[in-house]
Design an enzyme around this catalytic site. Sequence first.
Site, PDB file in Angstrom:
ATOM      1  N   HIS A 151      46.633  36.212  37.746  1.00  0.00           N
ATOM      2  CA  HIS A 151      46.205  37.394  36.805  1.00  0.00           C
ATOM      3  C   HIS A 151      44.119  37.864  37.192  1.00  0.00           C
ATOM      4  O   HIS A 151      43.751  36.207  37.439  1.00  0.00           O
ATOM      5  CB  HIS A 151      45.516  37.468  35.077  1.00  0.00           C
ATOM      6  CG  HIS A 151      45.533  38.976  35.159  1.00  0.00           C
ATOM      7  ND1 HIS A 151      43.914  38.330  33.456  1.00  0.00           N
ATOM      8  CD2 HIS A 151      45.095  39.595  34.722  1.00  0.00           C
ATOM      9  CE1 HIS A 151      43.891  39.640  33.080  1.00  0.00           C
ATOM     10  NE2 HIS A 151      44.152  40.350  34.037  1.00  0.00           N
ATOM     11  N   SER A 152      43.631  39.054  37.415  1.00  0.00           N
ATOM     12  CA  SER A 152      42.195  39.429  38.083  1.00  0.00           C
ATOM     13  C   SER A 152      42.346  37.833  38.978  1.00  0.00           C
ATOM     14  O   SER A 152      41.919  37.535  39.740  1.00  0.00           O
ATOM     15  CB  SER A 152      41.906  39.296  36.633  1.00  0.00           C
ATOM     16  OG  SER A 152      40.700  39.513  36.572  1.00  0.00           O
TER      17      SER A 152
END
Length: 285
Positions: free
Chosen positions: A101-102
């Site tokens: 994520h990210s």
Amino acid sequence: MSVTFEEIRLSLPHIEVAAHLYGPEDGQPVIALHGWLDNAATFSRLAPLLEGVRIVALDLPGHGHSDHRPLGAAYNIWDYAHDVLQTAEQFGWKRFSLLGHSMGAIVSVLLAGAMPDRVERLALIDGVIPYTGEAETAPQKLGESLQKLLVVDDKRKPVYASFEQAVAARMKGVGAVSHEAAERLAQRGLMPVPGGYTWRTDARLMLPSSMRLTRAHAWAFVHGVACPASLVLAEQGLLTQPAMLELTQALPFVLHRLPGGHHLHLDDQVGAEAVAAVFNPFFAG
């Protein structure tokens, strides 16, 4: 939050890290990587919904319950690739998938592009390449970083009188999150100090990058990815600017647009289930 994971610590050759273990021991090996200033709890909704996988959700160094890097060491984004590789070595995984994520998605792309023989699949959530910088800006960036390094101090981290105040602050932080998502991250990310609570994260994580990859560097890693890659884009996430949307359209990855913010996999159960509906057939494929 019901306990559906095992808490572990790993003594890597260069640092000790903490992680959450999800899923059956004989499941497909997956290493899950959270975003900047988050921790392994970012996968606490999603991981239990993923089928047939053995997930090691890391606290990356400087985050959560993992050790901070030694004094004098930096938090270059590409150094996390080494942490991930050493984690795989601890489990004896010669081939493994990455769930990122990210910032964790960016690290996943860097590692998959650099070592395509080791990575089986890439499951990415609202992240793909780092912020880039061209050669002419490099001296200024390094100078800014060195100047900030002279004054960085853990004592300057904010202290919150109550847990709830810290949760409220995290709701408004980078990649704003729901109240329950902030609670989950705070439960793992806070520690008691005189006067209340502060974040466990290393203050050096807030320093500006000393050096950035150029756009050409970043695209070279993308094109180095040899495995199947699935990217979930949050409709209210951080990749909604026109330039970033144009970039994602050029990616050789399968794109899925889902409603929600940058932490759609954590903000609520509906978002987690939507992301799981994308990744379950992807991992099973």
